[in-house]
Design a protein around this motif. Structure first.
Motif, PDB file in Angstrom:
ATOM      1  N   ASP A 175      -0.894  -5.001  -7.989  1.00 46.91           N
ATOM      2  CA  ASP A 175      -0.470  -5.678  -6.151  1.00 46.91           C
ATOM      3  C   ASP A 175      -0.542  -4.654  -4.975  1.00 46.91           C
ATOM      4  O   ASP A 175      -0.287  -4.980  -4.173  1.00 46.91           O
ATOM      5  CB  ASP A 175       0.786  -6.731  -6.486  1.00 46.91           C
ATOM      6  CG  ASP A 175       1.834  -6.209  -6.872  1.00 46.91           C
ATOM      7  OD1 ASP A 175       1.591  -4.496  -6.849  1.00 46.91           O
ATOM      8  OD2 ASP A 175       3.163  -6.167  -7.299  1.00 46.91           O
ATOM      9  N   LEU A 176      -1.085  -3.479  -5.590  1.00 46.77           N
ATOM     10  CA  LEU A 176      -0.747  -2.589  -4.380  1.00 46.77           C
ATOM     11  C   LEU A 176      -1.743  -1.648  -4.272  1.00 46.77           C
ATOM     12  O   LEU A 176      -2.630  -1.492  -5.616  1.00 46.77           O
ATOM     13  CB  LEU A 176       0.899  -1.650  -4.545  1.00 46.77           C
ATOM     14  CG  LEU A 176       1.856  -2.101  -5.034  1.00 46.77           C
ATOM     15  CD1 LEU A 176       3.067  -1.002  -6.027  1.00 46.77           C
ATOM     16  CD2 LEU A 176       2.411  -1.981  -3.046  1.00 46.77           C
ATOM     17  N   VAL A 177      -2.420  -1.329  -3.114  1.00 50.38           N
ATOM     18  CA  VAL A 177      -3.435  -0.019  -2.922  1.00 50.38           C
ATOM     19  C   VAL A 177      -2.761   1.138  -2.667  1.00 50.38           C
ATOM     20  O   VAL A 177      -2.188   1.380  -2.142  1.00 50.38           O
ATOM     21  CB  VAL A 177      -4.099  -0.577  -1.762  1.00 50.38           C
ATOM     22  CG1 VAL A 177      -5.316   0.742  -0.854  1.00 50.38           C
ATOM     23  CG2 VAL A 177      -4.916  -2.161  -1.410  1.00 50.38           C
ATOM     24  N   VAL A 178      -2.899   1.799  -4.264  1.00 54.59           N
ATOM     25  CA  VAL A 178      -2.202   3.682  -4.067  1.00 54.59           C
ATOM     26  C   VAL A 178      -3.579   4.269  -3.712  1.00 54.59           C
ATOM     27  O   VAL A 178      -4.725   4.199  -4.308  1.00 54.59           O
ATOM     28  CB  VAL A 178      -1.964   3.524  -5.632  1.00 54.59           C
ATOM     29  CG1 VAL A 178      -0.837   4.524  -5.580  1.00 54.59           C
ATOM     30  CG2 VAL A 178      -0.527   2.114  -5.583  1.00 54.59           C
ATOM     31  N   GLY A 179      -2.920   5.625  -3.050  1.00 55.48           N
ATOM     32  CA  GLY A 179      -4.138   6.590  -3.046  1.00 55.48           C
ATOM     33  C   GLY A 179      -2.609   7.874  -3.535  1.00 55.48           C
ATOM     34  O   GLY A 179      -2.146   7.772  -3.367  1.00 55.48           O
ATOM     35  N   ALA A 180      -3.658   9.003  -3.297  1.00 54.86           N
ATOM     36  CA  ALA A 180      -2.941  10.107  -3.683  1.00 54.86           C
ATOM     37  C   ALA A 180      -3.033  10.646  -2.228  1.00 54.86           C
ATOM     38  O   ALA A 180      -3.905  10.896  -1.754  1.00 54.86           O
ATOM     39  CB  ALA A 180      -3.771  10.850  -5.082  1.00 54.86           C
ATOM     40  N   GLY A 181      -1.938  11.320  -1.788  1.00 53.91           N
ATOM     41  CA  GLY A 181      -1.988  12.358  -0.912  1.00 53.91           C
ATOM     42  C   GLY A 181      -1.103  14.119  -1.013  1.00 53.91           C
ATOM     43  O   GLY A 181      -1.155  13.940  -2.329  1.00 53.91           O
TER      44      GLY A 181
ATOM     45  N   ILE B 172       0.803  -0.673   0.055  1.00 52.77           N
ATOM     46  CA  ILE B 172       0.453   0.630   0.227  1.00 52.77           C
ATOM     47  C   ILE B 172       1.046   1.599  -0.155  1.00 52.77           C
ATOM     48  O   ILE B 172       1.669   1.331   0.166  1.00 52.77           O
ATOM     49  CB  ILE B 172      -0.622   0.205   1.084  1.00 52.77           C
ATOM     50  CG1 ILE B 172      -1.937   1.364   1.358  1.00 52.77           C
ATOM     51  CG2 ILE B 172      -0.246   0.054   2.692  1.00 52.77           C
ATOM     52  CD1 ILE B 172      -2.658   1.155   2.107  1.00 52.77           C
ATOM     53  N   ALA B 173       0.794   2.327  -0.594  1.00 48.11           N
ATOM     54  CA  ALA B 173       0.969   3.617  -0.981  1.00 48.11           C
ATOM     55  C   ALA B 173       0.094   4.483  -0.803  1.00 48.11           C
ATOM     56  O   ALA B 173      -0.901   4.443  -1.985  1.00 48.11           O
ATOM     57  CB  ALA B 173       2.537   3.436  -2.064  1.00 48.11           C
ATOM     58  N   GLU B 174       0.631   5.784  -0.255  1.00 51.39           N
ATOM     59  CA  GLU B 174      -0.193   6.524  -0.255  1.00 51.39           C
ATOM     60  C   GLU B 174       1.315   7.945  -1.050  1.00 51.39           C
ATOM     61  O   GLU B 174       2.403   8.788  -0.410  1.00 51.39           O
ATOM     62  CB  GLU B 174      -0.386   8.039   0.789  1.00 51.39           C
ATOM     63  CG  GLU B 174      -0.932   9.131   0.367  1.00 51.39           C
ATOM     64  CD  GLU B 174      -1.200   9.668   2.134  1.00 51.39           C
ATOM     65  OE1 GLU B 174      -1.118  11.156   2.012  1.00 51.39           O
ATOM     66  OE2 GLU B 174      -1.016   9.439   3.660  1.00 51.39           O
ATOM     67  N   VAL B 175       0.763   8.048  -2.190  1.00 51.27           N
ATOM     68  CA  VAL B 175       1.959   8.673  -2.628  1.00 51.27           C
ATOM     69  C   VAL B 175       1.030  10.493  -3.195  1.00 51.27           C
ATOM     70  O   VAL B 175      -0.084  10.834  -3.400  1.00 51.27           O
ATOM     71  CB  VAL B 175       1.852   8.086  -4.695  1.00 51.27           C
ATOM     72  CG1 VAL B 175       2.579   9.628  -5.380  1.00 51.27           C
ATOM     73  CG2 VAL B 175       2.156   7.087  -4.711  1.00 51.27           C
ATOM     74  N   THR B 176       2.189  11.617  -2.305  1.00 52.23           N
ATOM     75  CA  THR B 176       1.729  12.940  -2.343  1.00 52.23           C
ATOM     76  C   THR B 176       1.920  13.224  -3.532  1.00 52.23           C
ATOM     77  O   THR B 176       2.991  13.358  -4.175  1.00 52.23           O
ATOM     78  CB  THR B 176       2.347  13.366  -0.977  1.00 52.23           C
ATOM     79  OG1 THR B 176       4.238  13.520  -1.672  1.00 52.23           O
ATOM     80  CG2 THR B 176       2.524  12.248   0.305  1.00 52.23           C
ATOM     81  N   PHE B 177       1.102  14.411  -3.845  1.00 52.18           N
ATOM     82  CA  PHE B 177       1.296  15.635  -4.715  1.00 52.18           C
ATOM     83  C   PHE B 177       1.962  16.558  -4.381  1.00 52.18           C
ATOM     84  O   PHE B 177       1.605  17.288  -4.483  1.00 52.18           O
ATOM     85  CB  PHE B 177      -0.106  16.037  -5.209  1.00 52.18           C
ATOM     86  CG  PHE B 177      -0.724  14.799  -6.180  1.00 52.18           C
ATOM     87  CD1 PHE B 177      -0.684  13.530  -5.975  1.00 52.18           C
ATOM     88  CD2 PHE B 177      -2.271  15.197  -7.033  1.00 52.18           C
ATOM     89  CE1 PHE B 177      -0.808  12.535  -6.364  1.00 52.18           C
ATOM     90  CE2 PHE B 177      -2.722  14.265  -8.011  1.00 52.18           C
ATOM     91  CZ  PHE B 177      -2.510  13.084  -7.369  1.00 52.18           C
ATOM     92  N   ARG B 178       3.440  16.493  -3.750  1.00 51.01           N
ATOM     93  CA  ARG B 178       4.135  17.482  -4.132  1.00 51.01           C
ATOM     94  C   ARG B 178       4.900  17.067  -5.201  1.00 51.01           C
ATOM     95  O   ARG B 178       6.056  18.539  -4.375  1.00 51.01           O
ATOM     96  CB  ARG B 178       4.299  17.044  -2.287  1.00 51.01           C
ATOM     97  CG  ARG B 178       3.543  16.773  -1.008  1.00 51.01           C
ATOM     98  CD  ARG B 178       4.524  16.836  -0.068  1.00 51.01           C
ATOM     99  NE  ARG B 178       3.891  16.555   0.850  1.00 51.01           N
ATOM    100  CZ  ARG B 178       4.171  15.586   2.181  1.00 51.01           C
ATOM    101  NH1 ARG B 178       5.598  15.848   2.333  1.00 51.01           N
ATOM    102  NH2 ARG B 178       3.787  14.859   3.192  1.00 51.01           N
TER     103      ARG B 178
END
Length: 205
Positions: free
Chosen positions: A60-66, A38-44
């Motif tokens: 194979d990953l749960v991916v979100g935007a931070g 899992i990962a929160e990819v920050t919009f920085r």
């Protein structure tokens, strides 16, 4: 689907700041190998959407935007394959856009007023941010007493040492942290170290 459901039972959420899509595969491999897919990819960063898209495409990953601040960024996150959106604060426009797209959203909140605003928007999970600067676990305990229906995801200053203490509280769904994906590790491509740091003794991922 609720935010907690989307997190898939993972109690640690790596908060990723990465500006090199070419490193996304190495990062994804390291997280999966560490049992933390899992990962929160920050919009920085300028390439955040490209990094998110590449990680999401793996399957194979749960991916979100931070660090999502606007409804427009919600659209970018959705189009890039994000399954959830995280904001540092509470924006009704961001929340409503996520709801319209069927995206789980975890807005930032550190006060009773912000939590009540989140409840008014139909949410029951918030990002407690900045966690350490806002009083840490003591504040979570106080807020959870007033809002027993709310789950918290403390983020901001949380370390490998303090995470288990947060996670021991029943109101805490997960914690967000960057110790396992520290920028220096990602820049140097130290994927074995990323994998090793994914493990947190006594905590189910």
């Amino acid at each position: 689907m609720s935010a907690v459901d989307v997190l898939g039972g993972h109690r640690l959420v790596p908060v990723v700041v990465l500006d090199d899509p070419g490193s996304a595969d190495g990062l994804g491999d390291a997280l999966v190998a560490g049992g933390l897919p899992i990962a929160e990819v920050t919009f920085r960063t300028r390439e955040a959407a490209a990094v998110l898209r590449r990680l999401a495409a793996r399957g194979d990953l749960v991916v979100g935007a931070g660090t999502v601040l606007t409804a427009t960024q919600v659209d970018v996150a959705y189009e890039s394959g994000a399954k959830f959106v995280v904001s540092p604060g509470l924006s009704a426009a961001v929340v409503r856009r996520c709801q319209a797209l069927g995206l789980a959203v975890i807005p930032g909140a550190s006060t009773a007023t912000e939590i009540m605003a989140a409840l008014d928007l139909g949410l029951d999970t918030v990002k407690f941010f900045p966690a350490e600067a806002s009083g840490g676990l003591a504040t979570v305990k106080a807020l959870s007493a007033a809002f027993p229906q709310v789950r918290f995801v403390p983020t901001g200053g949380v370390t490998a040492q303090s995470a288990p203490t947060y996670l021991a509280h029943p109101a805490v769904a997960a914690v967000g942290g960057s110790w396992m994906v520290a920028p220096d590790l990602l820049a140097a491509g130290k994927w074995d170290e990323v994998t090793a740091r994914c493990a947190l003794p006594g905590v189910t991922s």
